[in-house]
Design a protein around this motif. Sequence first.
Motif, PDB file in Angstrom:
ATOM      1  N   TYR A 136       0.863  -1.184   0.000  1.00 31.08           N
ATOM      2  CA  TYR A 136       0.000   0.000   0.000  1.00 31.08           C
ATOM      3  C   TYR A 136       0.901   1.235   0.000  1.00 31.08           C
ATOM      4  O   TYR A 136       1.876   1.265   0.746  1.00 31.08           O
ATOM      5  N   PRO A 137       0.583   2.272  -0.811  1.00 31.71           N
ATOM      6  CA  PRO A 137      -0.487   2.306  -1.802  1.00 31.71           C
ATOM      7  C   PRO A 137      -0.079   1.551  -3.060  1.00 31.71           C
ATOM      8  O   PRO A 137       1.023   1.012  -3.122  1.00 31.71           O
ATOM      9  N   ARG A 139      -2.477  -0.586  -4.669  1.00 30.74           N
ATOM     10  CA  ARG A 139      -3.503  -1.598  -4.892  1.00 30.74           C
ATOM     11  C   ARG A 139      -4.787  -0.920  -5.352  1.00 30.74           C
ATOM     12  O   ARG A 139      -5.214   0.072  -4.780  1.00 30.74           O
ATOM     13  N   GLU A 141      -7.710  -3.087  -6.667  1.00 26.81           N
ATOM     14  CA  GLU A 141      -8.801  -3.997  -6.317  1.00 26.81           C
ATOM     15  C   GLU A 141      -8.889  -4.180  -4.803  1.00 26.81           C
ATOM     16  O   GLU A 141      -7.890  -4.115  -4.099  1.00 26.81           O
ATOM     17  N   PRO A 142     -10.098  -4.426  -4.278  1.00 26.38           N
ATOM     18  CA  PRO A 142     -10.245  -4.692  -2.831  1.00 26.38           C
ATOM     19  C   PRO A 142      -9.422  -5.914  -2.427  1.00 26.38           C
ATOM     20  O   PRO A 142      -9.292  -6.876  -3.194  1.00 26.38           O
ATOM     21  N   TRP A 143      -8.880  -5.870  -1.214  1.00 27.14           N
ATOM     22  CA  TRP A 143      -8.030  -6.955  -0.732  1.00 27.14           C
ATOM     23  C   TRP A 143      -8.530  -7.464   0.609  1.00 27.14           C
ATOM     24  O   TRP A 143      -8.334  -6.840   1.642  1.00 27.14           O
ATOM     25  N   ASP A 145     -11.029  -7.406   2.348  1.00 24.48           N
ATOM     26  CA  ASP A 145     -11.801  -6.522   3.231  1.00 24.48           C
ATOM     27  C   ASP A 145     -10.917  -5.886   4.310  1.00 24.48           C
ATOM     28  O   ASP A 145     -11.376  -5.572   5.402  1.00 24.48           O
ATOM     29  N   ASP A 147      -8.604  -3.290   3.353  1.00 23.24           N
ATOM     30  CA  ASP A 147      -8.002  -2.087   2.778  1.00 23.24           C
ATOM     31  C   ASP A 147      -8.095  -0.895   3.719  1.00 23.24           C
ATOM     32  O   ASP A 147      -7.126  -0.139   3.862  1.00 23.24           O
ATOM     33  N   ARG A 148      -9.254  -0.704   4.337  1.00 22.47           N
ATOM     34  CA  ARG A 148      -9.422   0.461   5.202  1.00 22.47           C
ATOM     35  C   ARG A 148      -8.493   0.379   6.416  1.00 22.47           C
ATOM     36  O   ARG A 148      -7.923   1.386   6.839  1.00 22.47           O
ATOM     37  N   ALA A 151      -4.956   1.161   5.213  1.00 19.61           N
ATOM     38  CA  ALA A 151      -4.835   2.578   4.890  1.00 19.61           C
ATOM     39  C   ALA A 151      -4.760   3.424   6.164  1.00 19.61           C
ATOM     40  O   ALA A 151      -4.010   4.405   6.226  1.00 19.61           O
ATOM     41  N   ARG A 174     -11.896 -11.514   6.379  1.00 22.74           N
ATOM     42  CA  ARG A 174     -10.943 -10.590   6.999  1.00 22.74           C
ATOM     43  C   ARG A 174      -9.912 -11.389   7.797  1.00 22.74           C
ATOM     44  O   ARG A 174      -9.951 -11.423   9.024  1.00 22.74           O
TER      45      ARG A 174
END
Length: 357
Positions: A136-137, A139, A141-143, A145, A147-148, A151, A174
Amino acid sequence: MRELFGAILALPAEQPVALARIIDRTGPGPRDTGAAMAVAADGQVIGSLSGGCVEAAVVTTARQVLRDGHASTERFAAADEFAVGLPCGGEIEVFVERLDATDRPLIRALVTALAAHEPIAYATTLEATPDRRLLYPGRVEPWRDLDRDAAALLAAGHSGLVGAQDCTPAAATRPRAFVQVFRSPARLILAGANDYTRALTVAATQLGYHVTVVDARETFTTPARFPAADAVVVDWPHRYLDAERRAGRVDERTVVCVLTHDAKFDVPMLACALRLPAVAFVGALGSRRAHADRTARLREAGLTAAEIARVRSPLGLDLAAHTPEETAISVLAQILAERGGASARPLADLDGPIHRP
């Protein structure tokens, strides 16, 4: 850790490597979370995890990971006469994974970002899946669940574990993962040396903030009164903040909170903070009457209505907080909510998933 990845790339491309990292730590320990050691297939050991107290056991595990390719997670607690452990009395969790030729593009991209001093995070699930590590950063596509979570850690400049911590169904989407962040931590600058400041330093350090306490009163502004703070500075708060700005040590992640209840300190500090080109959050502790007085003084100092509106005061969420410790939770809850664009409402009153996509 930065040098270790470069050393891994310097090894022959066809030679696999077992990478061992501390992913969690409780109590005292010789190394921090994220400390790493690599064991190459030819037996070469690069780096150090603990200064030697558990490294022999980790090397044995690393050799097994090299043989079968299955990642391993082990916990080491205080040493006793029957088991390998830490003489310092703490506890660490060590994750060992195998890296081979297919992982070199990712490691090369990480080394390139580190050389350019770019903020970056290396995220790895602690399970065997086809899509188990990424940067990150970068990416799109979602990874899984996660990602948040990743980040948020990158924004804070803080490494840590995310995802499901048990065997619940959430682990399927997750999974437990370690996000190692290569970035200086976000800053929290607290103006005013008092009990509320002391409580905030303790709670904020748990969130990964680099906390500075600044006050011009030398008698009250001592490291002994604020042992959890990363820095305790005797100076006029606004003068210190301006010096940090000129030195390039204030950015869009910096949080400034004024806790002095004294116009000669808090008005110049707020005026300086509100004129910064980039700052995450500006707050001021005190009553509504105190804020009305500050607003008038800031207006007299030449600040615009838009600038003054950025001050969060009275500071904190409505948690019925009274003690300094309760107030610290109230203040940090507001900072977290605003940082993440959240409502700060009870989750039971909201619809949809708890973890935002």
